[in-house]
Design a protein around this motif. Structure first.
Motif, short mmCIF file in Angstrom:
data_model
loop_
_atom_site.label_atom_id
_atom_site.label_comp_id
_atom_site.label_asym_id
_atom_site.label_seq_id
_atom_site.Cartn_x
_atom_site.Cartn_y
_atom_site.Cartn_z
N GLU A 196 33.49 84.89 71.49
CA GLU A 196 32.56 84.72 70.37
C GLU A 196 33.31 84.76 69.04
N ARG A 217 34.96 81.48 68.46
CA ARG A 217 33.98 80.46 68.03
C ARG A 217 33.63 80.64 66.56
N LEU A 233 37.22 77.30 68.51
CA LEU A 233 36.57 76.62 69.65
C LEU A 233 35.41 75.79 69.14
N ASP A 234 35.05 74.76 69.93
CA ASP A 234 33.89 73.93 69.58
C ASP A 234 32.60 74.64 69.94
#
Length: 95
Positions: free
Chosen positions: A86, A89, A94-95
């Protein structure tokens, strides 16, 4: 616990030959399908040093090292905990 900048962990980032990937399918025989950040689907091998110590499940974020001689295969080198994924992100890795 508050989600401020003080709760940020220093996470392991990929080396020059590693990429982020998400586990998409468990194949058995210590192999998983992963979707890499570079857009390639690969079959990744879980090395012996990780097999009994670290459990990998579908949806986990991992670091993989693609093979030099066969681009559709890779080795898993690291698995991130859910909270760490998390954080990656939120920081835009990260996508």
């Amino acid at each position: 616990m508050s989600e401020d900048e003080g709760s940020r962990k220093n996470l392991r980032m990929p080396d020059e030959d590693e990429v982020f990937a998400e586990v998409t399918n468990m194949l058995g025989a210590n192999r998983v399908n992963v979707r890499c950040a570079d857009g390639t689907e690969r079959t990744a091998r879980i090395p012996g040093r990780m097999q009994k110590r670290i459990w990998i499940r579908e949806g986990d974020i991992v670091l993989v090292e693609p093979w030099d001689w066969q681009d559709e295969k890779a080795d898993v080198t690291w698995r991130y905990e859910k909270a760490d994924a998390e954080q990656l992100r939120e920081e835009g890795h990260l996508d």
